[in-house]
Scaffold this active site. Structure first.
Site: not given
Length: 262
Positions: A66, A111, A114, A134
C-alpha cells in the site's frame, strides 16, 4: 478500452497484459489504483474475447504494498473502506474466470504479495523479492495474506514470513510451489505472454473449469469437488471438440491393435 491513470491494459489476440504504472512509487497501491485494478480485472473476467491475463509492474517494483503516505493519513472510517474495497479487488483476481499469470519483476511486498497469492501461475525474474512485512508496522496483512499464504505455502512457511516480516528472493519460493519459474529479466514478460497464449488457445470452457476445480480443491469438500469434476467433464465429453478428439484417438488405437495382432 478504458483509460486508466495508474495502470494500462493491452490486449493482443486472446491475451490481456495489465501493467501497473506507478514506477516512481514502486507501484505502491493507493485508493485510485485499487479501484482501477478492480475495474480492469472485473471487465476482463467478463470479456469473452480474452482467454488469459498477465499482470506485471513497470520499473523495479511489481507492487510494493500500500501507499504508506496515503495509508498513514487515513481516518479510521477511510481505513475500513480501503480494506473492504481491497477484499473486492483481490476477489476480482482470484475469482476471475480467466487464468491470471503474475510476472513478478521486482518487489512484491504486503499487498503486492497478497496479489501474487491470488494468481494462478507465477513467474519471476532473478531480482524479484516477496514478503509480508506488515509486522514491522505493528500490523498484520489485511488483504487475505494470512489465509492465502497458508493455503499456498503451508503454515510453517507462512508463519515465518508473517511473524518475521522477512523479504525473500522469489527463487526461494520455487520449492514451496508458489513460483513456477525464474527467468531472465528480458524474458520475463515474453515468457508470461507465451504461457498465456498457450492457455488461451485451449477451449475456454475447459480452462475455466480447471480453474474452478483447482480453486475448490484448496479448501472445499472433496465430495463437492468430485461432483463438480464429473459435471464439467461430462459437458466437455458431450461437446463437439471432446467427441471429435475421443473418437479420433479410439480409431487410431484400434488400428494399432489390429496391426500388432497380425
Amino acid at each position: 478500452m478504458t483509460a486508466y491513470q495508474t495502470l494500462t491494459v493491452e490486449i493482443s489476440g486472446r491475451v490481456a497484459l495489465v501493467t501497473f504504472r506507478r514506477a516512481d512509487q514502486l507501484n505502491a497501491m493507493n485508493r485510485l489504483m485499487q479501484g482501477e485494478i478492480t475495474e480492469a480485472f472485473e471487465a476482463l473476467s467478463g470479456d469473452a474475447g480474452v482467454g488469459a491475463i498477465v499482470v506485471t509492474g513497470e520499473g523495479r517494483g511489481f507492487m510494493a504494498g500500500a501507499d504508506i503516505k496515503e495509508y498513514a493519513a487515513q481516518t479510521a472510517p477511510e481505513f475500513d473502506t480501503f480494506q473492504a474495497a481491497g477484499t473486492r479487488m483481490y476477489a476480482a483476481i482470484e475469482n476471475n474466470r480467466k487464468p491470471v499469470i503474475a510476472a513478478v519483476n521486482g518487489f512484491a511486498l504486503g499487498g503486492g504479495m497478497e496479489l501474487v497469492l491470488c494468481c494462478d501461475i507465477v513467474i519471476a525474474n532473478p531480482f524479484a523479492k516477496l514478503g509480508l512485512p506488515e509486522i514491522k508496522l505493528g500490523l498484520i496483512p489485511g488483504g487475505g495474506g494470512t489465509q492465502r499464504s497458508v493455503a499456498r505455502l503451508g503454515r510453517s512457511r507462512a508463519n515465518f514470513l508473517l511473524m518475521t516480516g522477512a523479504i525473500v528472493p522469489a527463487s526461494e519460493f520455487i520449492a514451496a510451489g508458489l513460483v513456477n519459474e525464474i527467468v531472465d529479466v528480458d524474458r520475463l514478460v515474453p515468457r508470461a505472454l507465451e504461457l498465456a497464449e498457450m492457455i488461451a488457445a485451449e477451449p475456454a470452457a475447459a480452462i475455466e473449469g480447471l480453474k474452478a476445480l483447482t480453486a475448490h480443491a484448496v479448501s472445499g469438500e472433496l465430495a463437492v469437488g468430485l461432483a463438480m469434476e464429473r459435471d464439467i467433464l461430462g459437458d466437455l465429453y458431450r461437446g463437439e471438440i471432446g467427441q471429435q478428439r475421443v473418437k479420433a484417438f479410439a480409431d487410431k488405437s484400434g488400428a494399432q491393435v489390429k496391426k500388432a495382432g497380425r
